[in-house]
Design an enzyme around this catalytic site. Sequence first.
Site, short mmCIF file in Angstrom:
data_model
loop_
_atom_site.label_atom_id
_atom_site.label_comp_id
_atom_site.label_asym_id
_atom_site.label_seq_id
_atom_site.Cartn_x
_atom_site.Cartn_y
_atom_site.Cartn_z
N ASP A 40 0.85 -1.20 0.00
CA ASP A 40 0.00 0.00 0.00
C ASP A 40 0.89 1.26 0.00
OD1 ASP A 40 -2.22 1.60 0.18
OD2 ASP A 40 -2.82 0.97 2.19
N THR A 124 -0.84 -11.23 3.49
CA THR A 124 0.25 -12.08 4.00
C THR A 124 1.38 -11.28 4.67
OG1 THR A 124 1.53 -12.10 1.93
CG2 THR A 124 -0.17 -13.79 2.21
N VAL A 126 1.46 -7.44 6.90
CA VAL A 126 0.98 -6.87 8.16
C VAL A 126 -0.23 -7.67 8.71
CG1 VAL A 126 -0.08 -4.81 9.20
CG2 VAL A 126 1.75 -4.55 7.53
N1 AR6 Z 1 5.36 -5.29 -4.54
C1 AR6 Z 1 4.80 -6.52 -4.34
N2 AR6 Z 1 4.54 -7.00 -3.11
C2 AR6 Z 1 4.88 -6.24 -2.06
C3 AR6 Z 1 5.46 -4.96 -2.18
C4 AR6 Z 1 5.71 -4.49 -3.50
N3 AR6 Z 1 6.25 -3.30 -3.74
N4 AR6 Z 1 5.69 -4.46 -0.93
C5 AR6 Z 1 5.27 -5.40 -0.05
N5 AR6 Z 1 4.79 -6.47 -0.71
P1 AR6 Z 1 1.16 -6.01 3.15
P2 AR6 Z 1 -1.49 -6.93 4.05
C6 AR6 Z 1 4.23 -7.74 -0.21
O1 AR6 Z 1 1.65 -5.88 4.55
O2 AR6 Z 1 -0.87 -8.06 4.79
C7 AR6 Z 1 -0.82 -1.87 4.89
O3 AR6 Z 1 -0.31 -1.02 5.88
C8 AR6 Z 1 4.56 -8.13 1.21
O4 AR6 Z 1 5.87 -8.67 1.28
O5 AR6 Z 1 1.53 -4.94 2.17
O6 AR6 Z 1 -2.70 -7.21 3.21
C9 AR6 Z 1 -2.25 -1.53 4.50
O7 AR6 Z 1 -2.51 -0.15 4.61
C10 AR6 Z 1 3.48 -9.18 1.48
O8 AR6 Z 1 3.89 -10.42 0.93
O9 AR6 Z 1 -0.45 -6.15 3.07
C11 AR6 Z 1 -3.06 -2.33 5.47
O10 AR6 Z 1 -3.24 -1.63 6.69
C12 AR6 Z 1 2.29 -8.66 0.66
O11 AR6 Z 1 2.82 -7.65 -0.21
C13 AR6 Z 1 -2.23 -3.56 5.71
O12 AR6 Z 1 -0.88 -3.19 5.42
C14 AR6 Z 1 1.16 -8.08 1.49
O13 AR6 Z 1 1.70 -7.40 2.62
C15 AR6 Z 1 -2.60 -4.69 4.79
O14 AR6 Z 1 -1.86 -5.83 5.13
#
Ligand code: AR6
Length: 176
Positions: A40, A124, A126
Amino acid sequence: MEQHINASTLILTCGDITKETTDAIINAANNRLAGGGGVDGAIHRTGGPTIMKECRKIGGCPTGKAVITTGGNLKAKYVIHTVGPRYQEGTRNEAALLKSAYLESLKLASKKNLKSVAFPAISTGVYGYPLNEAANIALQTTIDYLKEHQDITLVKFVLYDQNSYNIFIEELKKIR
Ligand code: AR6
């Protein structure tokens, strides 16, 4: 890794989703569409302030649903913001909500006539969803959708780290 499903292609790759050139990239957002860390944060940083402006106008998104904005400065024309569940021991309907996040994103892409989309591994990071289970739901939901709908020709899963990539590959092999 690449797999064909009817006329569509499913690709698993390792990398940064903000660099994708698909019609839309999917954001793992929160209920308030307020931005945050993880994917995000990366999408808003790279895409610039117009995406947040549009998010504020939309106001929010329930868990398991999806909304769409333009892509701002991203290469992708659109961002589909979906909200996956926080994982809490698996007893709070998490699996159905995660499935719904993928399905609603795909339906919204179809509704907007988009041909290609890229997903991160929703929930997966946060939100703590166990990777194997999340990968299984992500892949099974997408494959079932592509079997029924011919309009989306490319779905990519862009996994940020090698471990997530390996687990997605493992789960795809099990499904096949
Ligand atoms: N490209 C692809 N994947 C990524 C990238 C990127 N640039 N950066 C991180 N990931 P998360 P959630 C992966 O935490 O668990 C946010 O604060 C990461 O390694 O981004 O759905 C939102 O505002 C992981 O495998 O999302 C929400 O409050 C995956 O993306 C909350 O986090 C998802 O990790 C959502 O949590």
